[in-house]
Motif scaffolding. Structure first.
Motif, PDB file in Angstrom:
ATOM      1  N   CYS A 333     -17.883  26.530 -37.440  1.00 49.55           N
ATOM      2  CA  CYS A 333     -17.333  25.962 -36.201  1.00 49.55           C
ATOM      3  C   CYS A 333     -18.401  25.310 -35.330  1.00 49.55           C
ATOM      4  O   CYS A 333     -18.150  24.248 -34.742  1.00 49.55           O
ATOM      5  N   LYS A 334     -19.566  25.929 -35.240  1.00 45.26           N
ATOM      6  CA  LYS A 334     -20.583  25.449 -34.301  1.00 45.26           C
ATOM      7  C   LYS A 334     -21.580  24.491 -34.968  1.00 45.26           C
ATOM      8  O   LYS A 334     -21.830  23.393 -34.460  1.00 45.26           O
ATOM      9  N   HIS A 335     -22.158  24.885 -36.093  1.00 44.92           N
ATOM     10  CA  HIS A 335     -23.154  24.020 -36.747  1.00 44.92           C
ATOM     11  C   HIS A 335     -22.524  22.773 -37.362  1.00 44.92           C
ATOM     12  O   HIS A 335     -23.109  21.690 -37.318  1.00 44.92           O
ATOM     13  N   ALA A 415     -31.473  23.716 -34.301  1.00 44.94           N
ATOM     14  CA  ALA A 415     -31.616  23.302 -32.902  1.00 44.94           C
ATOM     15  C   ALA A 415     -30.739  22.084 -32.607  1.00 44.94           C
ATOM     16  O   ALA A 415     -30.061  22.021 -31.569  1.00 44.94           O
ATOM     17  N   PHE A 416     -30.741  21.138 -33.526  1.00 45.75           N
ATOM     18  CA  PHE A 416     -29.897  19.948 -33.365  1.00 45.75           C
ATOM     19  C   PHE A 416     -28.419  20.337 -33.332  1.00 45.75           C
ATOM     20  O   PHE A 416     -27.650  19.883 -32.473  1.00 45.75           O
ATOM     21  N   ALA A 417     -28.016  21.198 -34.301  1.00 42.37           N
ATOM     22  CA  ALA A 417     -26.612  21.589 -34.402  1.00 42.37           C
ATOM     23  C   ALA A 417     -26.163  22.363 -33.166  1.00 42.37           C
ATOM     24  O   ALA A 417     -25.040  22.175 -32.673  1.00 42.37           O
ATOM     25  N   ARG A 418     -27.045  23.218 -32.661  1.00 41.00           N
ATOM     26  CA  ARG A 418     -26.707  23.995 -31.459  1.00 41.00           C
ATOM     27  C   ARG A 418     -26.459  23.074 -30.275  1.00 41.00           C
ATOM     28  O   ARG A 418     -25.457  23.217 -29.560  1.00 41.00           O
ATOM     29  N   ASP A 419     -27.367  22.142 -30.054  1.00 40.73           N
ATOM     30  CA  ASP A 419     -27.219  21.218 -28.920  1.00 40.73           C
ATOM     31  C   ASP A 419     -25.956  20.374 -29.077  1.00 40.73           C
ATOM     32  O   ASP A 419     -25.231  20.139 -28.106  1.00 40.73           O
ATOM     33  N   ARG A 420     -25.695  19.918 -30.314  1.00 39.57           N
ATOM     34  CA  ARG A 420     -24.504  19.104 -30.564  1.00 39.57           C
ATOM     35  C   ARG A 420     -23.236  19.899 -30.288  1.00 39.57           C
ATOM     36  O   ARG A 420     -22.282  19.384 -29.683  1.00 39.57           O
TER      37      ARG A 420
END
Length: 431
Positions: A333-335, A415-420
């Motif tokens: 769901c998140k990444h 880090a990219f996936a979290r921010d996105r």
């Protein structure tokens, strides 16, 4: 020829003779009791022919039948559309009453209402009982009568009511065994039902493995869980016996059983959450829903070992450790920003313990869109989860034999996936 007047007990997700509420009451009716199981084509038609859950159901009914044989009875097994099966039974038997235990899923509620209406049109009494839970429907509510949507106050009220009653009553049917109808119905082969035995097996449950449940439950390599969940799902164990045991022996495990009932009452009270976010404010999330990314998640090839090990365990065994379920669900769901419904459907297809209420509840918890859910900005870091709960890589190596020979790079940077994820959720929240 005059047909014998009989009662029916309809087995569903309560596949045991011991401490079975509806069966206990059926055996005290005024007529001999015929035990019935229906292989429902409305459900079976959507399953693969080697579905492990069908094999488990078949084996469980076979065990019941062996038990019934010892006092001259047997299970009547039918296959078809449930309403059509009951129509044929009305022609075959002089049915006086039908007993069954309640199911709280939307499909089952609608089915049972339809069957009971048809039976009543034929002057047949229909009796349903609470058996699958300790407290059902509207037994645990807030002071205003509305359902709880937060776990902790629900749990506190649940425990208060349980302790006031002393324990959950257990039902002993042994004294009424002579009330089963004397018959020897033929027991069909699995192939006659249209299925074949699965290579995936449901493991026996083992409560001795959870002696230190609180301390060990988050570490998948320890294999220190009970394997009770499929048995609870299909009712081969009694929830009353289990809860009474957990209350005496293991409060942490008892809390997990209460979570199960919390999600069951959420599904009953809010049936739309099966296909919709419990929190409508999240309906504006723009999911990526990339099919190639989803396939990599399903196959366990994301490049994150803790995620891939979990998915491979699921695909090979039908099980997945509870801590790992949270990690893989959060990752999807998140990444990957894939709608929780895709993951929920995949788990529904694969999990031996698939139970709609828990599956939907836990997936929405992970996605942040459900009742009492993790906040949307909470994004599990798979590498930290691996370090905390499988530091030596024992669990990972069990399911990823190539791990030490140069493993794939992660399909997306954390880090990219979290921010996105956080920015996408934030932009999608409907004020």
């Amino acid at each position: 020829m005059t047909k014998q007047k009989v009662s029916f007990f309809w087995f569903r997700r309560d596949l045991r003779l011991e401490d079975n509420t509806g069966l206990f009451h059926a055996l005290q009716s005024n007529f001999p009791v015929i035990p019935l199981f229906i292989f429902d084509e409305d459900i079976l038609d959507n399953l693969p022919k080697n579905d492990a859950r069908v094999s488990f159901i078949y084996n469980s009914i076979q065990k019941i039948n062996t038990g019934l044989n010892t006092f001259g009875s047997s299970v009547l097994i039918k296959k078809g559309r449930t309403k059509e099966v009951w129509k044929s039974l009305l022609e075959e038997f002089d049915i006086q009453s039908v007993f069954f235990n309640k199911d709280y899923e939307p499909f089952a509620i609608k089915r049972d209402a339809s069957i009971c209406a048809a039976l009543k049109e034929n002057n047949i009494e229909c009796f349903s009982f609470k058996d699958h839970v300790i407290f059902e429907e509207k037994e645990i509510t807030k002071a205003d009568g509305l359902p709880y949507t937060v776990y902790t106050p629900y749990k506190n009220k649940w425990l208060e009511k349980y302790h006031l009653s002393g324990s959950a009553p257990e039902y002993d049917s042994n004294a009424f065994q002579s009330n089963f109808a004397k018959n020897q119905f033929s027991f069909p082969e699995l192939a006659a039902i249209g299925f074949e035995r699965s290579a995936i097996k449901v493991q026996p449950h083992n409560l001795t493995k959870i002696t230190n449940y609180k301390e060990t439950r988050d570490f998948p390599a320890l294999d220190s869980t009970s394997y009770l969940s499929p048995h609870l799902r299909f009712g081969t164990v009694s929830i009353r016996k289990l809860v009474n045991w957990a209350n005496r022996k293991n409060q942490t495990f008892l809390s997990e059983l209460i979570w199960r009932e919390f999600f069951i009452q959420i599904l009953f009270s809010f049936p739309n959450c099966v296909n919709h976010n419990f929190k409508a404010a999240y309906d504006g999330i723009q999911w990526r829903n990339n099919e190639d990314d989803f396939k990599r998640w399903c196959s366990g090839t994301t490049g994150y070992p803790i995620v891939d090990a979990g998915m491979r365990q699921l695909n090979e065994t039908g099980y997945m450790h509870n801590r790992i379920r949270m990690v893989v669900a959060s990752f999807l769901c998140k990444h990957l920003l894939i709608n929780w419904q895709w993951g929920e459907a995949y788990f529904a297809e694969k999990l031996l313990d698939f139970e709609l209420a828990s599956n939907v509840g836990n997936w929405q918890w992970a996605a942040g869109t459900g009742c009492d859910a993790a906040p949307y900005f909470r994004v599990f870091n798979p590498e930290i989860q691996q370090k905390k709960f499988d530091e030596k890589g024992q669990y990972i190596r069990k399911w990823i034999p190539e791990f030490d020979f140069g493993y794939n790079e992660p399909m997306v940077d954390h880090a990219f996936a979290r921010d996105r994820a956080i920015s996408t959720y934030k932009a999608g929240i409907i004020k």
